[in-house]
Structure formats: structure tokens, C-alpha cells
Design an enzyme around this catalytic site. Sequence first.
Site, PDB file in Angstrom:
ATOM      1  N   SER A 182       9.699  11.350  18.603  1.00  0.00           N
ATOM      2  CA  SER A 182       9.833  12.789  18.383  1.00  0.00           C
ATOM      3  C   SER A 182       9.108  13.311  17.150  1.00  0.00           C
ATOM      4  CB  SER A 182      11.312  13.153  18.303  1.00  0.00           C
ATOM      5  OG  SER A 182      11.883  12.568  17.156  1.00  0.00           O
ATOM      6  N   HIS A 210      12.589  12.905  25.212  1.00  0.00           N
ATOM      7  CA  HIS A 210      11.479  13.827  24.933  1.00  0.00           C
ATOM      8  C   HIS A 210      10.339  13.690  25.939  1.00  0.00           C
ATOM      9  CE1 HIS A 210      12.770  15.610  21.118  1.00  0.00           C
ATOM     10  NE2 HIS A 210      13.258  14.421  20.809  1.00  0.00           N
ATOM     11  N   LYS A 241      17.755  18.788  26.730  1.00  0.00           N
ATOM     12  CA  LYS A 241      16.422  19.180  26.258  1.00  0.00           C
ATOM     13  C   LYS A 241      15.690  19.914  27.383  1.00  0.00           C
ATOM     14  CE  LYS A 241      16.204  16.072  22.371  1.00  0.00           C
ATOM     15  NZ  LYS A 241      16.793  14.740  22.210  1.00  0.00           N
TER      16      LYS A 241
HETATM   17  C1  LIG Z   1      17.980  14.040  21.594  1.00  0.00           C
HETATM   18  C2  LIG Z   1      17.906  12.585  21.790  1.00  0.00           C
HETATM   19  C3  LIG Z   1      19.041  11.827  22.103  1.00  0.00           C
HETATM   20  C4  LIG Z   1      20.408  12.430  22.153  1.00  0.00           C
HETATM   21  O1  LIG Z   1      20.575  13.225  23.281  1.00  0.00           O
HETATM   22  P1  LIG Z   1      21.909  14.118  23.407  1.00  0.00           P
HETATM   23  O2  LIG Z   1      22.068  14.324  24.870  1.00  0.00           O
HETATM   24  O3  LIG Z   1      21.667  15.360  22.629  1.00  0.00           O
HETATM   25  O4  LIG Z   1      23.017  13.304  22.825  1.00  0.00           O
HETATM   26  C5  LIG Z   1      18.874  10.475  22.350  1.00  0.00           C
HETATM   27  N1  LIG Z   1      17.648   9.887  22.275  1.00  0.00           N
HETATM   28  C6  LIG Z   1      16.549  10.589  21.952  1.00  0.00           C
HETATM   29  C7  LIG Z   1      15.223   9.895  21.877  1.00  0.00           C
HETATM   30  C8  LIG Z   1      16.639  11.952  21.686  1.00  0.00           C
HETATM   31  O5  LIG Z   1      15.551  12.632  21.339  1.00  0.00           O
END
Ligand SMILES: *Cc1c(COP(=O)(O)O)cnc(C)c1O
Length: 395
Positions: A182, A210, A241
Amino acid sequence: MYTELQNFLKKELSSIEEAGLYKKEREILSSQQAKIRVGDKDVLNFCANNYLGLSNNSRVIDAAKKAMDSHGFGMSSVRFICGTQDMHKQLERAISDYFGTEDTILYASCFDANGGLFEPLMGPEDAIISDALNHASIIDGVRLSKAVRYRYANGNMEDLERQLQLAQAQRFRIIATDGVFSMDGNVAPLDRIVELAEKYKAIVMVDECHSAGVVGPTGRGITELYNLRGKVEVLTGTLGKAFGGAVGGFTTGKKEIIDLLRQRSRPYLFSNSVPPAVVGASLEVFRMLSQSDEIHDKLAANIKHFIGGMKAAGFDIKPTQSAICAVMLYDARLSQQMAAALFDEGIYVTGFYYPVVPKDQARIRVQVSAGHSIEDLDKCKDAFIKVARKFGVLK
Ligand SMILES: *Cc1c(COP(=O)(O)O)cnc(C)c1O
């Protein structure tokens, strides 16, 4: 009793503030979308993970409302006691179809999916080989397992091979990696990882948070990008996301792995079911994405337009294959000052610096969305140019 701890906490908090690491939260007065209201200002939002622009989509919202009407507000139970509705099973099938996998298990978040993955799967005789830049939830999930841990430098296949050789001492091996990292927006070299996994008898786990909805010709994630659909044993992902941005996560992959997680994965067994509104809305998201690639095509075109424009303007952009565009500034203070100046220009972006990124690698991260118009993207680029000239970053 509390006084001693209180004093300690106060000191701890002020040391966080003195180090300039105290996180302040801006309050948004509108829904999450391209243009948001922050205080008395309308700004263009370039720091949400709303990659497909679905967080405030009317079809998704209507589906959430309908699901509440037909299936109620909450389940007041975990899945295995009395928390499984027909919709939960339908959503698990829709996610399997989207990724071309055998089965799927839902969680309250991807943090839970990652937290509950390794402990049931890998015992003390086994090995987990983890990319050094993996997400906090993978790191925590690995910590909860009794397996032997190995770590390899980010995307470094020579190092991964060395660690796999060491891990031959164990019974089973799993390689764990983020799909898209990210901070830079780079993708994991999954073709090489799968080759090494075959050579050294390991299975592969990829966190698609992502990458799903974003990378690959139709956005179906990293296995589509590398032509490896159905070939990776375990994928985890979020509904928070690209896929609508509310909450919820999932693990998808080989049938027996998913089956065992339903029996043994603690965040699944001991935490509440995903609520009907989220399930209904997510079903609508996957319906929309299966009906047409239009939204993903728009995201791909937006990424190309924005990154091309920023490079042509002379910005130093980290190589990226995702919707993440890291504008490199290398100086922590400058990243904060420029982000503040951009906010004044109506562009909401965040500056990152050590320890979130390596020392002297400070940057502003821009996240492109299908919800942005070309005009929004150009406004962002023009504001960057104006502010960068003021700070001497561009001539
Ligand atoms: C955002 C993210 C998470 C967590 O996801 P949530 O559903 O918000 O708990 C886990 N792994 C990665 C790589 C992320 O970017």
C-alpha cells in the site's frame, strides 16, 4: 489505582505528540465520495480506498436498504450457532465466482480473516514465510500461529528462495504476501512466487485488499494479472475498500482450507455475523461487477491519465501497478507541509514518513478512484504543480 497508569499514559501520549506522530482525525460531514465536505470546505478526496467509487453508489445503497427490509438489521449470533442466512451463502458463492476459487468464508473484516488464517492451518511443525512489508493483520495472524517463522525482503525472490531452503526443515510451508503493497503501489511478483512455491513444496497466500477490484485486465485481482486464476491456494480480501467500502472480509481458495477455517478459525467462530445490509449491498457490488467491466475500465483509464500527467509534469513517482501513486518528496517535513498546502487548494491527500515508510522516503500518497472525473484528476495534478513550485520541488 488509576493514577499511576494515568500518569504513565499521559507521558506516553505527549511523547507521541513530541515525535510528531500523534494521529489527528479530520471529520467528514458528507458521505465518502470524490468530493467530500470537511469542516467548512469542499475538497476532492484522494486518500480513500474507494477504488471503484462504490462507497456512495445508489444501487449499492438501495440493495443495503432492501436487505434490511427483507433480512433485518443484525444477526445477534455467530455464523455456526444461528447467524447464517441464505444471503451469507449467496455472497460466499459470488466471491468464489469472482476470484475463480472453490469456496469462501466471510469475516467481520480482513483483519479478522488474516488474524484467523494461520493458527488453524499451520502448527509447530510447519513454516510461514512472510514478506517483510506485509500488512499488520498478516503479521498479527502469523504471531498467533505456533509455526516457525521466516521473513524475506519485500518482493526479493533470491531472499524468498533462501528462506524456502531453510524452511525445508519443516513439514508444510506457506508463503504469505500482500498482493499490492500500500505504500508504493507495487505488486508482489506472483509468477515467481508460485514457481518457487512449486520448486520448494509450499502453498501460497495472497492478501488482495489493495489489488482486488483494481489490478488485472478486468480488476479480478493479482491472480488475473498473472494468469494464475484458481492456482493460488488462499486469498484474503476486504469488503471495505474497492467493494463498497463498508466492513467485512473474506478468505477464499481451496475447499478443504475454507472448510477447516469454518471449524477452527477463532474470529469466525467467536465474532458476530456480517450484518444483512452489508451482505445485501456486497451481493449487489459483485452483481454489478459481473454484469459489466465498465467501472473497472474507468478506474484503469483514470490511473493512466493521472500517473501519465504527474510524470509529464516532472514528479518523481514510485513504480506502481495499482491505483496507488506515491509522489516522492524524501523529506518528512516537506511531505506534511505540502499535504497541508494541497488541502488549502481543495485536494485531500496524506503525507507519509518514517516509521510508516523507510527513513528519507517521505512521500504523499494519492489514491485514484473510478469515482473521480477527468476534471477532478486534472485539478489534483494542477494543485500539485502549483504547490510543488511554491516549495521548490518543481521548477
Ligand atoms: C486494509 C487492509 C486490511 C484490513 O482490512 P479490513 O477489512 O479493513 O480489516 C488487511 N490487509 C491489507 C493488505 C489491507 O490493506
